[in-house]
Enzyme design. Sequence first.
Site, PDB file in Angstrom:
ATOM      1  N   SER A 273      79.085  42.022  66.650  1.00  0.00           N
ATOM      2  CA  SER A 273      78.023  41.320  65.944  1.00  0.00           C
ATOM      3  C   SER A 273      77.356  40.260  66.820  1.00  0.00           C
ATOM      4  O   SER A 273      76.931  40.579  67.929  1.00  0.00           O
ATOM      5  CB  SER A 273      78.615  40.713  64.677  1.00  0.00           C
ATOM      6  OG  SER A 273      77.632  40.576  63.722  1.00  0.00           O
ATOM      7  N   HIS A 414      80.075  46.955  58.662  1.00  0.00           N
ATOM      8  CA  HIS A 414      79.909  46.054  59.800  1.00  0.00           C
ATOM      9  C   HIS A 414      81.271  45.431  60.129  1.00  0.00           C
ATOM     10  O   HIS A 414      81.731  44.540  59.414  1.00  0.00           O
ATOM     11  CB  HIS A 414      78.904  44.972  59.365  1.00  0.00           C
ATOM     12  CG  HIS A 414      78.549  43.978  60.404  1.00  0.00           C
ATOM     13  ND1 HIS A 414      77.745  44.280  61.471  1.00  0.00           N
ATOM     14  CD2 HIS A 414      78.877  42.670  60.546  1.00  0.00           C
ATOM     15  CE1 HIS A 414      77.578  43.199  62.211  1.00  0.00           C
ATOM     16  NE2 HIS A 414      78.273  42.210  61.676  1.00  0.00           N
TER      17      HIS A 414
END
Length: 439
Positions: A273, A414
């Site tokens: 990320s 994610h």
Amino acid sequence: MFWALFVAFAQVMGEGQQGWQPNPELVKALSQRRPDVIYDEAKVPPYTLPDPLVCLDGTKVTTPELWWKKRRPEILELFRTQMYGRAPIGRPSEMTFEVFDLDRNALDGKVTRKQVRILFTGKPDGPSMDLLIYLPNHVQRPVPVFLLLNFSGNHTVHSDPAIRIKPIWDRAKGQQVMPSEDTRGSSPSIPVEKIIARGYGVATAYYGDIAPDFPDSFRHGVFAAFDKLFGEKRPPDAWGAISAWAWGLSRAMDYFETDADIDARRVVVLGHSRLGKTALWAGAQDERFAIVISNNSGCGGAALSRRRYGETVAIINKAFPHWFCENFKRFSNREDEMPFDQHMLIALIAPRPVYVASADEDLWADPRGEFLAAKAADPVYKLLGTEGLPVQDMPPLNRPVMGTIGYHIRSGKHALTEYDWERYMDFADKHFKRATGKP
Ligand code: GTR
């Protein structure tokens, strides 16, 4: 007949639109939740990417020499001045390392654990980063190592009671707090035992040790220590937080170069990320990193900004004003004016192997934009004599492709998962030509 239909279909789908497709239900749900955000591929505006092999003055880059002498420095400078901001170059002369823990029989005797405090200014009361290192005992030294920053403190990555607990940032309060004992092992995104079993070492540090992750970040950490202009207005190309974190990764590399147990020529830098954006920027600048891996890095990382799919430049600049330099704010809603896009960040890593990974449910990070950036970096990889990316279209779910550029999109959200780690170790095995591989 079938073939003609297929060709027509392929033309309708357009270039780069084949392969993986997002779940239409998810697209619908996300679009309803955020009507201001593009989740529908049909709404992606037409765009033209800057050619990584054409210089700002129009010179075509037809030889590796031209790439190295002219185009690569030019691109690096664009990212430094227009996006991430300029960090101090090289190892600070006053920096010192303090190995405060060494156990050659850690984790049931299978592992050597080291903890090293990197004193960035050499001063114990200045900013410092604690590096937690696990090395396998069953393979020949020096060993290759995976390096990544973590979000919540070294003590959260494993329940090992010997990991030193250090204050972490409370982002809401903007202050440092001492974490409690019960947060040990609370964020297990590094499968230490699995990495060790495959013959790799792993090293991690808390990103907040370098700089905190909030808008007032510049008053703290390495900014306060190294910015000569602290207290005055920061220049528009002063380093943002991503640049600072990337700088910290290079300081870990400085330490590796002094440790005979670690093979500093086989260090894989990776990140998830915002720390995936960081890993790419670290790997782009610091050629000592042998392999670079971006896990779900999205906007400002591997995803093409011009697609404006999911998170955009305007959204990220507003939500995280401290991540990039001031100059980058000029490109909010003006992506087409950028003299670069994220494929050129990936190209800076060439000819070193790079792996970009997406997740099926992580549409905020624009999986297709991540793939297309990797693909658009391919001409540079080819010019430098490597295989580049071996496919034209996005592969289906959970079908990794591994050339010099690697890519996968896995099912799920994610996150940095064990599936991702396994693929990264496969990729490192391939490029480090290691047979030790899987247990
Ligand atoms: C999100 C941000 C992304 C991504 C992510 C993360 O809020 O919009 O760019 O970096 O955070 O780092 O977890």
